[in-house]
Design a protein around this motif. Structure first.
Motif, short mmCIF file in Angstrom:
data_model
loop_
_atom_site.label_atom_id
_atom_site.label_comp_id
_atom_site.label_asym_id
_atom_site.label_seq_id
_atom_site.Cartn_x
_atom_site.Cartn_y
_atom_site.Cartn_z
N UNK A 1 0.83 -1.21 0.00
CA UNK A 1 0.00 0.00 0.00
C UNK A 1 0.86 1.26 0.00
N UNK A 2 1.93 1.29 0.80
CA UNK A 2 2.79 2.46 0.86
C UNK A 2 3.50 2.71 -0.45
N UNK A 3 3.93 1.63 -1.11
CA UNK A 3 4.73 1.79 -2.32
C UNK A 3 3.91 1.88 -3.60
N UNK A 4 2.83 1.11 -3.71
CA UNK A 4 2.15 0.97 -5.00
C UNK A 4 0.70 1.44 -4.96
N UNK A 5 -0.08 0.88 -4.06
CA UNK A 5 -1.53 1.08 -4.10
C UNK A 5 -1.91 2.54 -3.89
N UNK A 6 -1.44 3.15 -2.82
CA UNK A 6 -1.83 4.54 -2.52
C UNK A 6 -1.40 5.52 -3.61
N UNK A 7 -0.14 5.47 -4.09
CA UNK A 7 0.21 6.38 -5.18
C UNK A 7 -0.63 6.16 -6.44
N UNK A 8 -0.93 4.90 -6.77
CA UNK A 8 -1.75 4.64 -7.95
C UNK A 8 -3.18 5.15 -7.78
N UNK A 9 -3.74 4.99 -6.59
CA UNK A 9 -5.09 5.49 -6.34
C UNK A 9 -5.13 7.01 -6.48
N UNK A 10 -4.12 7.69 -5.96
CA UNK A 10 -4.06 9.15 -6.08
C UNK A 10 -3.98 9.56 -7.54
N UNK A 11 -3.15 8.87 -8.33
CA UNK A 11 -3.02 9.19 -9.75
C UNK A 11 -4.33 8.93 -10.49
N UNK A 12 -4.98 7.80 -10.21
CA UNK A 12 -6.25 7.48 -10.88
C UNK A 12 -7.32 8.51 -10.53
N UNK A 13 -7.42 8.90 -9.27
CA UNK A 13 -8.41 9.89 -8.87
C UNK A 13 -8.15 11.24 -9.54
N UNK A 14 -6.90 11.63 -9.61
CA UNK A 14 -6.55 12.90 -10.25
C UNK A 14 -6.92 12.87 -11.73
N UNK A 15 -6.52 11.81 -12.43
CA UNK A 15 -6.80 11.71 -13.87
C UNK A 15 -8.29 11.56 -14.14
N UNK A 16 -9.01 10.80 -13.32
CA UNK A 16 -10.45 10.65 -13.56
C UNK A 16 -11.18 11.97 -13.33
N UNK A 17 -10.75 12.74 -12.37
CA UNK A 17 -11.35 14.06 -12.15
C UNK A 17 -11.15 14.97 -13.34
N UNK A 18 -9.95 14.94 -13.92
CA UNK A 18 -9.67 15.75 -15.11
C UNK A 18 -10.51 15.29 -16.29
N UNK A 19 -10.59 13.98 -16.51
CA UNK A 19 -11.37 13.45 -17.63
C UNK A 19 -12.86 13.76 -17.46
N UNK A 20 -13.40 13.57 -16.27
CA UNK A 20 -14.81 13.85 -16.05
C UNK A 20 -15.13 15.33 -16.24
N UNK A 21 -14.24 16.20 -15.78
CA UNK A 21 -14.46 17.63 -15.97
C UNK A 21 -14.44 17.99 -17.46
N UNK A 22 -13.55 17.36 -18.21
CA UNK A 22 -13.48 17.64 -19.65
C UNK A 22 -14.72 17.10 -20.37
N UNK A 23 -15.25 15.97 -19.92
CA UNK A 23 -16.42 15.38 -20.56
C UNK A 23 -17.69 16.20 -20.28
N UNK A 24 -17.76 16.86 -19.15
CA UNK A 24 -18.94 17.65 -18.82
C UNK A 24 -19.05 18.91 -19.64
N UNK A 25 -17.96 19.35 -20.22
CA UNK A 25 -18.00 20.55 -21.05
C UNK A 25 -17.89 21.82 -20.23
N UNK A 26 -18.17 22.92 -20.88
CA UNK A 26 -18.05 24.23 -20.25
C UNK A 26 -19.10 24.37 -19.16
N UNK A 27 -18.74 24.81 -17.95
CA UNK A 27 -19.71 24.88 -16.85
C UNK A 27 -20.76 25.98 -17.06
N UNK A 28 -21.98 25.68 -16.66
CA UNK A 28 -23.08 26.63 -16.78
C UNK A 28 -23.77 26.80 -15.43
#
Length: 135
Positions: free
Chosen positions: A40-67
């Motif tokens: 968890x210290x070496x692999x799991x936690x850093x990967x989870x952080x990276x996945x959450x960061x990238x998924x947040x960016x992708x989801x924000x891009x998919x939603x389009x311009x905010x209204x």
């Protein structure tokens, strides 16, 4: 917690961190943590952080311009100026886009909390490489 561990152990390479941390835990409780926690210290936690960061960016891009929903009031002239019929709908709101400056502030606030972790990890590894090359 990662920053606290980094501050306590100093700038050490990621490969040495779990061994030093495991040694301290062994000193505290009498036995080393199992392989699950080291993974968890070496692999799991850093990967989870990276996945959450990238998924947040992708989801924000998919939603389009905010209204947002904008209240246009109950004046018929205001409605005509907005391109709506003179007799208003019951909701009296229209959907409008956020100004560009507000979107920039939203993006900076979202990124500020997440990007410091990978930025510090990259800086730390570059410092380790520099110190290795000086030897």
């Amino acid at each position: 917690s990662g920053i606290n561990a980094e501050w306590h152990y100093g700038r050490v390479s990621l490969s040495l961190f779990p061994y030093r941390f495991s040694k301290d835990i062994k000193d505290m409780i009498g036995s080393e943590p199992n392989i699950y926690f080291k993974a968890c210290w070496l692999v799991v936690c850093p990967l989870v952080i990276i996945v959450l960061l990238l998924s947040g960016i992708v989801l924000a891009a998919m939603q389009g311009y905010p209204t947002y929903d904008k209240f246009v009031g109950c004046d018929n002239q205001t409605l005509i100026d907005q391109g709506l019929r003179p007799q208003a709908d019951p909701s009296w709101v229209i959907t409008d886009k956020y100004p560009g400056g507000i979107v920039a502030i939203i993006v900076l606030m979202n990124c500020a909390s997440c990007l410091l972790i990978p930025a510090y990890a990259i800086w730390n590894q570059l410092e380790n490489i520099k110190s290795f090359l000086r030897l």
